[in-house]
Scaffold this motif. Structure first.
Motif, PDB file in Angstrom:
ATOM      1  N   SER A 103       0.826  -1.209   0.000  1.00 54.65           N
ATOM      2  CA  SER A 103       0.000   0.000   0.000  1.00 54.65           C
ATOM      3  C   SER A 103       0.857   1.255   0.000  1.00 54.65           C
ATOM      4  CB  SER A 103      -0.928  -0.006   1.213  1.00 54.65           C
ATOM      5  OG  SER A 103      -1.931  -0.985   1.087  1.00 54.65           O
ATOM      6  N   LEU A 104       1.939   1.244   0.758  1.00 57.85           N
ATOM      7  CA  LEU A 104       2.805   2.424   0.803  1.00 57.85           C
ATOM      8  C   LEU A 104       3.460   2.687  -0.551  1.00 57.85           C
ATOM      9  CD1 LEU A 104       4.555   2.055   4.287  1.00 57.85           C
ATOM     10  CD2 LEU A 104       2.830   3.721   3.625  1.00 57.85           C
ATOM     11  N   MET A 105       3.918   1.653  -1.229  1.00 55.13           N
ATOM     12  CA  MET A 105       4.554   1.853  -2.530  1.00 55.13           C
ATOM     13  C   MET A 105       3.553   2.343  -3.564  1.00 55.13           C
ATOM     14  SD  MET A 105       7.364  -1.244  -2.913  1.00 55.13           S
ATOM     15  CE  MET A 105       6.148  -2.545  -2.775  1.00 55.13           C
ATOM     16  N   ILE A 106       2.377   1.725  -3.609  1.00 51.57           N
ATOM     17  CA  ILE A 106       1.367   2.135  -4.588  1.00 51.57           C
ATOM     18  C   ILE A 106       0.899   3.557  -4.314  1.00 51.57           C
ATOM     19  CG2 ILE A 106      -0.980   1.683  -5.393  1.00 51.57           C
ATOM     20  CD1 ILE A 106      -0.446  -1.288  -5.005  1.00 51.57           C
ATOM     21  N   THR A 107       0.664   3.879  -3.057  1.00 50.99           N
ATOM     22  CA  THR A 107       0.185   5.220  -2.717  1.00 50.99           C
ATOM     23  C   THR A 107       1.231   6.277  -3.009  1.00 50.99           C
ATOM     24  OG1 THR A 107      -1.201   4.253  -0.987  1.00 50.99           O
ATOM     25  CG2 THR A 107      -0.795   6.616  -0.879  1.00 50.99           C
ATOM     26  N   SER A 108       2.491   5.991  -2.719  1.00 47.08           N
ATOM     27  CA  SER A 108       3.553   6.974  -2.979  1.00 47.08           C
ATOM     28  C   SER A 108       3.692   7.256  -4.468  1.00 47.08           C
ATOM     29  CB  SER A 108       4.877   6.464  -2.411  1.00 47.08           C
ATOM     30  OG  SER A 108       4.782   6.236  -1.019  1.00 47.08           O
ATOM     31  N   VAL A 109       3.711   6.206  -5.279  1.00 47.99           N
ATOM     32  CA  VAL A 109       3.825   6.397  -6.721  1.00 47.99           C
ATOM     33  C   VAL A 109       2.613   7.163  -7.257  1.00 47.99           C
ATOM     34  CG1 VAL A 109       3.947   5.210  -8.945  1.00 47.99           C
ATOM     35  CG2 VAL A 109       5.284   4.369  -7.007  1.00 47.99           C
ATOM     36  N   THR A 110       1.433   6.830  -6.761  1.00 47.64           N
ATOM     37  CA  THR A 110       0.219   7.492  -7.235  1.00 47.64           C
ATOM     38  C   THR A 110       0.204   8.962  -6.879  1.00 47.64           C
ATOM     39  OG1 THR A 110      -1.007   5.409  -7.022  1.00 47.64           O
ATOM     40  CG2 THR A 110      -2.290   7.437  -7.161  1.00 47.64           C
ATOM     41  N   VAL A 111       0.568   9.298  -5.657  1.00 49.72           N
ATOM     42  CA  VAL A 111       0.544  10.701  -5.232  1.00 49.72           C
ATOM     43  C   VAL A 111       1.521  11.536  -6.051  1.00 49.72           C
ATOM     44  CG1 VAL A 111       1.092  12.246  -3.317  1.00 49.72           C
ATOM     45  CG2 VAL A 111      -0.284  10.212  -2.903  1.00 49.72           C
ATOM     46  N   VAL A 112       2.727  11.039  -6.248  1.00 46.90           N
ATOM     47  CA  VAL A 112       3.721  11.793  -7.024  1.00 46.90           C
ATOM     48  C   VAL A 112       3.255  11.961  -8.469  1.00 46.90           C
ATOM     49  CG1 VAL A 112       6.082  11.775  -7.888  1.00 46.90           C
ATOM     50  CG2 VAL A 112       5.622  11.097  -5.528  1.00 46.90           C
ATOM     51  N   ALA A 113       2.762  10.891  -9.083  1.00 49.43           N
ATOM     52  CA  ALA A 113       2.336  10.971 -10.486  1.00 49.43           C
ATOM     53  C   ALA A 113       1.129  11.887 -10.644  1.00 49.43           C
ATOM     54  CB  ALA A 113       2.001   9.572 -11.009  1.00 49.43           C
ATOM     55  N   GLY A 229      -2.504  16.467  -3.038  1.00 48.67           N
ATOM     56  CA  GLY A 229      -1.817  15.283  -2.538  1.00 48.67           C
ATOM     57  C   GLY A 229      -2.624  14.539  -1.494  1.00 48.67           C
ATOM     58  N   VAL A 230      -3.332  15.267  -0.635  1.00 44.49           N
ATOM     59  CA  VAL A 230      -4.183  14.631   0.372  1.00 44.49           C
ATOM     60  C   VAL A 230      -5.306  13.847  -0.303  1.00 44.49           C
ATOM     61  CG1 VAL A 230      -5.837  15.096   2.217  1.00 44.49           C
ATOM     62  CG2 VAL A 230      -3.641  16.280   2.183  1.00 44.49           C
ATOM     63  N   TYR A 231      -5.928  14.451  -1.310  1.00 45.94           N
ATOM     64  CA  TYR A 231      -7.001  13.766  -2.025  1.00 45.94           C
ATOM     65  C   TYR A 231      -6.485  12.510  -2.719  1.00 45.94           C
ATOM     66  CZ  TYR A 231     -10.525  12.839  -5.594  1.00 45.94           C
ATOM     67  OH  TYR A 231     -11.460  12.239  -6.397  1.00 45.94           O
ATOM     68  N   ALA A 232      -5.346  12.613  -3.399  1.00 49.84           N
ATOM     69  CA  ALA A 232      -4.780  11.450  -4.079  1.00 49.84           C
ATOM     70  C   ALA A 232      -4.376  10.364  -3.079  1.00 49.84           C
ATOM     71  CB  ALA A 232      -3.575  11.873  -4.918  1.00 49.84           C
ATOM     72  N   PHE A 233      -3.852  10.766  -1.935  1.00 48.75           N
ATOM     73  CA  PHE A 233      -3.459   9.794  -0.913  1.00 48.75           C
ATOM     74  C   PHE A 233      -4.666   9.011  -0.410  1.00 48.75           C
ATOM     75  CE2 PHE A 233      -2.785   8.539   3.474  1.00 48.75           C
ATOM     76  CZ  PHE A 233      -1.541   7.932   3.433  1.00 48.75           C
ATOM     77  N   LEU A 234      -5.747   9.701  -0.101  1.00 47.54           N
ATOM     78  CA  LEU A 234      -6.931   9.013   0.419  1.00 47.54           C
ATOM     79  C   LEU A 234      -7.538   8.078  -0.619  1.00 47.54           C
ATOM     80  CD1 LEU A 234      -8.694  11.886   2.397  1.00 47.54           C
ATOM     81  CD2 LEU A 234      -7.349   9.999   3.295  1.00 47.54           C
ATOM     82  N   GLN A 235      -7.580   8.532  -1.883  1.00 48.95           N
ATOM     83  CA  GLN A 235      -8.156   7.685  -2.923  1.00 48.95           C
ATOM     84  C   GLN A 235      -7.325   6.428  -3.142  1.00 48.95           C
ATOM     85  OE1 GLN A 235     -11.131   8.187  -4.555  1.00 48.95           O
ATOM     86  NE2 GLN A 235     -11.398   9.831  -3.085  1.00 48.95           N
ATOM     87  N   ALA A 236      -6.011   6.562  -3.151  1.00 46.31           N
ATOM     88  CA  ALA A 236      -5.157   5.399  -3.387  1.00 46.31           C
ATOM     89  C   ALA A 236      -5.073   4.491  -2.166  1.00 46.31           C
ATOM     90  CB  ALA A 236      -3.751   5.854  -3.793  1.00 46.31           C
TER      91      ALA A 236
END
Length: 309
Positions: A103-113, A229-236
């Motif tokens: 979850s941490l890897m997927i969320t980090s990549v998603t937030v940055v992208a 970034g907060v929105y993307a973090f919660l969604q991912a």
């Protein structure tokens, strides 16, 4: 009397019997007295906050109770005989660390992208006039209206063809594509709210367009980037259905999929709600830490954007 008489300055002296006036006392009330409706609205706000916070309290308190207490007919509102046994069983007897890493890897990549692509797109449609701009905006709106369930088969076939099933990159691509359209509109409002004249003034003072943007405009956009970034973090972090399709392997699970495994109980044992609540609390802890981190960043971005440039 001489023609040149000395002029003595006239000084005013306070009589001895007149006492100096004490400073006026200011009233402790800084406005109108509060009416009954204000107290009523305040009481309703407190009740709404308690109703909102009660499920969180119930989750945490239930995670500290044994299963026998949770199955009792009388609810336990205050866990007097609490213990961390449920947390120990969850961490030791399951793949929690593997799911947390996924979850941490997927969320980090998603937030940055999401931040990179959405920021560039919002900057383009807000500051530049180019051919196809209106078509691009309409396309972004149209993508937001597509139901996610209607694309599951196409997404699965796409990831399977490129050998991206059960991978961080494959799921991150799907999450990014789902979150970017709304984030573009969110950032577009922030970019449009910063006048372009600020950059032009910096360029008049000798800055290049890139330096004027980085020194003047970018700090003003920092709160918008943090909010995106907060929105993307919660969604991912909380996404379940797309992960269920793109991560069919047992060893490749995110935390929502891992939490689902606690609900697959046998008919004899039943569901261990103590472990379910403990697992749910563990999933919420990284979200709380993330919010504590970005809260100060958001305030700092507002202050720095107000004074820089």
């Amino acid at each position: 009397m001489s023609a040149t008489s000395a002029v003595t300055p006239v000084t005013r002296t306070t009589p001895a019997h007149v006492a100096p006036r004490p400073p006026a006392k200011r009233s402790s009330r800084t406005g109108r007295p509060r009416s009954a409706s204000s107290y009523l609205l305040g009481a309703l706000a407190i009740v709404a906050a308690l109703v909102w916070a009660f499920p969180v309290y119930w989750m945490v308190s239930s995670s500290l109770l044994p299963s026998a207490r949770l199955r009792a007919t009388t609810p336990t509102f205050f866990p007097t005989d609490s213990s961390l046994r449920n947390y120990e069983r969850v961490i030791e007897g399951s793949s929690f660390l593997s799911a947390l890493r996924m979850s941490l890897m997927i969320t980090s990549v998603t937030v940055v992208a999401v931040i990179v692509f959405a920021f560039l797109a919002a900057l383009a449609i807000s500051r530049f006039r180019f051919r196809g701009r209106k078509s691009f905006i309409i396309a972004v709106l149209f993508i937001q209206m597509l139901p996610a369930e209607g694309m599951f088969i196409a997404q699965y076939k796409m990831l399977s063809e490129f050998n991206l099933l059960n991978s961080v990159i494959g799921v991150s691509i799907l999450y990014t594509a789902a979150v970017v359209p709304f984030t573009v509109w969110m950032l577009r409002g922030f970019v449009a709210g910063v006048p372009a004249e600020l950059e032009e003034a910096g360029m008049v003072d000798g800055l290049s367009r890139t330096k004027a943007f980085l020194r003047i405009t970018f700090p003003l956009l920092a709160p918008g980037l943090v909010a995106s970034g907060v929105y993307a973090f919660l969604q991912a972090w909380n996404e379940f259905t797309v992960a269920l399709i793109a991560l069919p392997a047992e060893q490749a699970k995110t935390l929502p999929l891992w939490l689902r495994s606690f609900m697959n109980a046998s008919a004899n044992q039943g569901i261990d709600w103590g472990q379910v609540m403990a697992a749910s609390t563990l999933i919420a802890v990284p979200v709380i830490i993330f919010f504590l981190f970005v809260q100060g960043r958001m305030t700092g971005g507002l202050v720095s954007g107000a004074v820089k440039g």
